[in-house]
Design a protein around this motif. Sequence first.
Motif, PDB file in Angstrom:
ATOM      1  N   ARG A 175       0.820  -1.212   0.000  1.00 58.18           N
ATOM      2  CA  ARG A 175       0.000   0.000   0.000  1.00 58.18           C
ATOM      3  C   ARG A 175       0.857   1.266   0.000  1.00 58.18           C
ATOM      4  O   ARG A 175       0.385   2.348   0.312  1.00 58.18           O
ATOM      5  N   LEU A 176       2.139   1.101  -0.387  1.00 57.27           N
ATOM      6  CA  LEU A 176       3.070   2.231  -0.437  1.00 57.27           C
ATOM      7  C   LEU A 176       3.318   2.669  -1.877  1.00 57.27           C
ATOM      8  O   LEU A 176       3.416   1.833  -2.777  1.00 57.27           O
ATOM      9  N   VAL A 177       3.446   3.981  -2.061  1.00 51.92           N
ATOM     10  CA  VAL A 177       3.742   4.591  -3.365  1.00 51.92           C
ATOM     11  C   VAL A 177       4.973   5.467  -3.178  1.00 51.92           C
ATOM     12  O   VAL A 177       5.043   6.255  -2.233  1.00 51.92           O
ATOM     13  N   LEU A 178       5.940   5.357  -4.085  1.00 49.09           N
ATOM     14  CA  LEU A 178       7.185   6.119  -3.986  1.00 49.09           C
ATOM     15  C   LEU A 178       7.206   7.301  -4.948  1.00 49.09           C
ATOM     16  O   LEU A 178       6.796   7.181  -6.101  1.00 49.09           O
ATOM     17  N   HIS A 179       7.744   8.426  -4.470  1.00 45.39           N
ATOM     18  CA  HIS A 179       7.956   9.604  -5.304  1.00 45.39           C
ATOM     19  C   HIS A 179       9.375   9.642  -5.857  1.00 45.39           C
ATOM     20  O   HIS A 179       9.651  10.396  -6.794  1.00 45.39           O
ATOM     21  N   ASP A 180      10.283   8.888  -5.275  1.00 42.75           N
ATOM     22  CA  ASP A 180      11.682   8.821  -5.697  1.00 42.75           C
ATOM     23  C   ASP A 180      12.186   7.397  -5.476  1.00 42.75           C
ATOM     24  O   ASP A 180      11.559   6.615  -4.761  1.00 42.75           O
ATOM     25  N   HIS A 181      13.352   7.109  -6.058  1.00 40.50           N
ATOM     26  CA  HIS A 181      13.998   5.805  -5.868  1.00 40.50           C
ATOM     27  C   HIS A 181      13.065   4.662  -6.260  1.00 40.50           C
ATOM     28  O   HIS A 181      12.806   3.738  -5.499  1.00 40.50           O
ATOM     29  N   PHE A 182      12.578   4.741  -7.497  1.00 38.41           N
ATOM     30  CA  PHE A 182      11.580   3.789  -8.000  1.00 38.41           C
ATOM     31  C   PHE A 182      12.060   2.340  -7.974  1.00 38.41           C
ATOM     32  O   PHE A 182      11.240   1.424  -7.936  1.00 38.41           O
ATOM     33  N   SER A 183      13.358   2.112  -7.973  1.00 38.06           N
ATOM     34  CA  SER A 183      13.844   0.729  -7.934  1.00 38.06           C
ATOM     35  C   SER A 183      13.376   0.024  -6.665  1.00 38.06           C
ATOM     36  O   SER A 183      13.190  -1.203  -6.658  1.00 38.06           O
ATOM     37  N   LEU A 184      13.148   0.770  -5.603  1.00 39.88           N
ATOM     38  CA  LEU A 184      12.668   0.172  -4.353  1.00 39.88           C
ATOM     39  C   LEU A 184      11.239  -0.339  -4.489  1.00 39.88           C
ATOM     40  O   LEU A 184      10.846  -1.280  -3.795  1.00 39.88           O
ATOM     41  N   ALA A 185      10.467   0.263  -5.380  1.00 41.34           N
ATOM     42  CA  ALA A 185       9.088  -0.210  -5.589  1.00 41.34           C
ATOM     43  C   ALA A 185       9.095  -1.634  -6.103  1.00 41.34           C
ATOM     44  O   ALA A 185       8.299  -2.475  -5.666  1.00 41.34           O
ATOM     45  N   GLU A 186      10.000  -1.914  -7.014  1.00 40.41           N
ATOM     46  CA  GLU A 186      10.119  -3.277  -7.539  1.00 40.41           C
ATOM     47  C   GLU A 186      10.740  -4.203  -6.497  1.00 40.41           C
ATOM     48  O   GLU A 186      10.286  -5.327  -6.312  1.00 40.41           O
ATOM     49  N   GLU A 187      11.770  -3.731  -5.821  1.00 43.30           N
ATOM     50  CA  GLU A 187      12.471  -4.551  -4.821  1.00 43.30           C
ATOM     51  C   GLU A 187      11.537  -5.031  -3.719  1.00 43.30           C
ATOM     52  O   GLU A 187      11.622  -6.180  -3.279  1.00 43.30           O
ATOM     53  N   PHE A 188      10.644  -4.158  -3.255  1.00 39.61           N
ATOM     54  CA  PHE A 188       9.762  -4.485  -2.137  1.00 39.61           C
ATOM     55  C   PHE A 188       8.336  -4.847  -2.568  1.00 39.61           C
ATOM     56  O   PHE A 188       7.488  -5.104  -1.721  1.00 39.61           O
ATOM     57  N   GLY A 189       8.043  -4.837  -3.858  1.00 37.49           N
ATOM     58  CA  GLY A 189       6.696  -5.156  -4.323  1.00 37.49           C
ATOM     59  C   GLY A 189       5.673  -4.126  -3.875  1.00 37.49           C
ATOM     60  O   GLY A 189       4.563  -4.470  -3.469  1.00 37.49           O
ATOM     61  N   LEU A 190       6.047  -2.849  -3.979  1.00 34.68           N
ATOM     62  CA  LEU A 190       5.163  -1.769  -3.527  1.00 34.68           C
ATOM     63  C   LEU A 190       4.039  -1.538  -4.530  1.00 34.68           C
ATOM     64  O   LEU A 190       4.084  -1.984  -5.669  1.00 34.68           O
ATOM     65  N   TYR A 191       3.028  -0.795  -4.089  1.00 31.83           N
ATOM     66  CA  TYR A 191       1.833  -0.554  -4.895  1.00 31.83           C
ATOM     67  C   TYR A 191       2.107   0.294  -6.131  1.00 31.83           C
ATOM     68  O   TYR A 191       1.597   0.009  -7.213  1.00 31.83           O
ATOM     69  N   GLY A 192       2.881   1.380  -5.953  1.00 31.90           N
ATOM     70  CA  GLY A 192       3.011   2.269  -7.092  1.00 31.90           C
ATOM     71  C   GLY A 192       4.156   3.249  -7.029  1.00 31.90           C
ATOM     72  O   GLY A 192       4.928   3.299  -6.071  1.00 31.90           O
ATOM     73  N   TRP A 226       7.797  -1.362 -15.374  1.00 29.16           N
ATOM     74  CA  TRP A 226       6.877  -1.202 -14.248  1.00 29.16           C
ATOM     75  C   TRP A 226       5.463  -1.640 -14.620  1.00 29.16           C
ATOM     76  O   TRP A 226       4.922  -1.215 -15.634  1.00 29.16           O
ATOM     77  N   LYS A 227       4.866  -2.465 -13.779  1.00 29.00           N
ATOM     78  CA  LYS A 227       3.508  -2.973 -14.019  1.00 29.00           C
ATOM     79  C   LYS A 227       2.505  -2.476 -12.969  1.00 29.00           C
ATOM     80  O   LYS A 227       1.321  -2.725 -13.085  1.00 29.00           O
ATOM     81  N   GLY A 228       2.995  -1.794 -11.939  1.00 31.64           N
ATOM     82  CA  GLY A 228       2.120  -1.340 -10.863  1.00 31.64           C
ATOM     83  C   GLY A 228       1.430  -0.024 -11.175  1.00 31.64           C
ATOM     84  O   GLY A 228       1.441   0.465 -12.307  1.00 31.64           O
ATOM     85  N   SER A 229       0.852   0.557 -10.158  1.00 34.23           N
ATOM     86  CA  SER A 229       0.120   1.813 -10.261  1.00 34.23           C
ATOM     87  C   SER A 229       1.065   2.977 -10.566  1.00 34.23           C
ATOM     88  O   SER A 229       2.202   3.010 -10.099  1.00 34.23           O
ATOM     89  N   VAL A 230       0.557   3.926 -11.355  1.00 38.00           N
ATOM     90  CA  VAL A 230       1.289   5.152 -11.666  1.00 38.00           C
ATOM     91  C   VAL A 230       0.351   6.327 -11.372  1.00 38.00           C
ATOM     92  O   VAL A 230      -0.776   6.365 -11.861  1.00 38.00           O
ATOM     93  N   SER A 231       0.836   7.256 -10.557  1.00 36.49           N
ATOM     94  CA  SER A 231       0.041   8.447 -10.242  1.00 36.49           C
ATOM     95  C   SER A 231       0.849   9.696 -10.567  1.00 36.49           C
ATOM     96  O   SER A 231       2.049   9.624 -10.821  1.00 36.49           O
ATOM     97  N   ARG A 232       0.160  10.832 -10.534  1.00 35.81           N
ATOM     98  CA  ARG A 232       0.804  12.101 -10.877  1.00 35.81           C
ATOM     99  C   ARG A 232       0.012  13.237 -10.230  1.00 35.81           C
ATOM    100  O   ARG A 232      -1.203  13.179 -10.146  1.00 35.81           O
ATOM    101  N   SER A 233       0.707  14.290  -9.835  1.00 31.85           N
ATOM    102  CA  SER A 233       0.063  15.496  -9.309  1.00 31.85           C
ATOM    103  C   SER A 233      -0.205  16.466 -10.449  1.00 31.85           C
ATOM    104  O   SER A 233       0.652  16.659 -11.307  1.00 31.85           O
TER     105      SER A 233
END
Length: 178
Positions: free
Chosen positions: A57-74, A88-95
Amino acid sequence: MKLIVITRPEFIESEADRIAGLFSEKRMDLLHVRKPGSTLEQVRSLIVQIPPQFHSRLVLHDHFSLAEEFGLYGVHLNSRNPEPPDAWKGSVSRSCHSLDEILEYKDKCSYLSLSPIFDSISKSGYLSAFSWEEISSAVAKGIIDDKVYALGGVTFDKLPLVQSMGFGGAMILGDAWK
């Protein structure tokens, strides 16, 4: 209506414990880890401290490699990271800060935030940029819908108002860390 909390930009004491509490007590759906200027190791250290049942349930704004490493949401796109990782196959958001930006990115992202909806709590001088009429018109035209989340000056007390305005969710920063 979905609820997303954004971390403070700086690291704070007992942050992982506070994050776990927000997931449990405030029924937060997602947490955006936004730590501009942080190192990969600093963000990794925070993620490791967050209970593993919340990693999805975590989304990263930086260091996107950690999203894959930890199986994060987006991942959340910004000026520092304007594109998601190649595979990347997970969620992508933008402001977004205008209705034109919402229209530009809506088909490219899982969800978007629109700000500032209310006067900001955490950014001095960051005032509401949209009238009630503009919001209502954008809802009627389908610009604001379930994929668009209100950001900027949103507090837990304003969640019913945000929902009644037609947003799919809300993003909270300042009020969550008081």
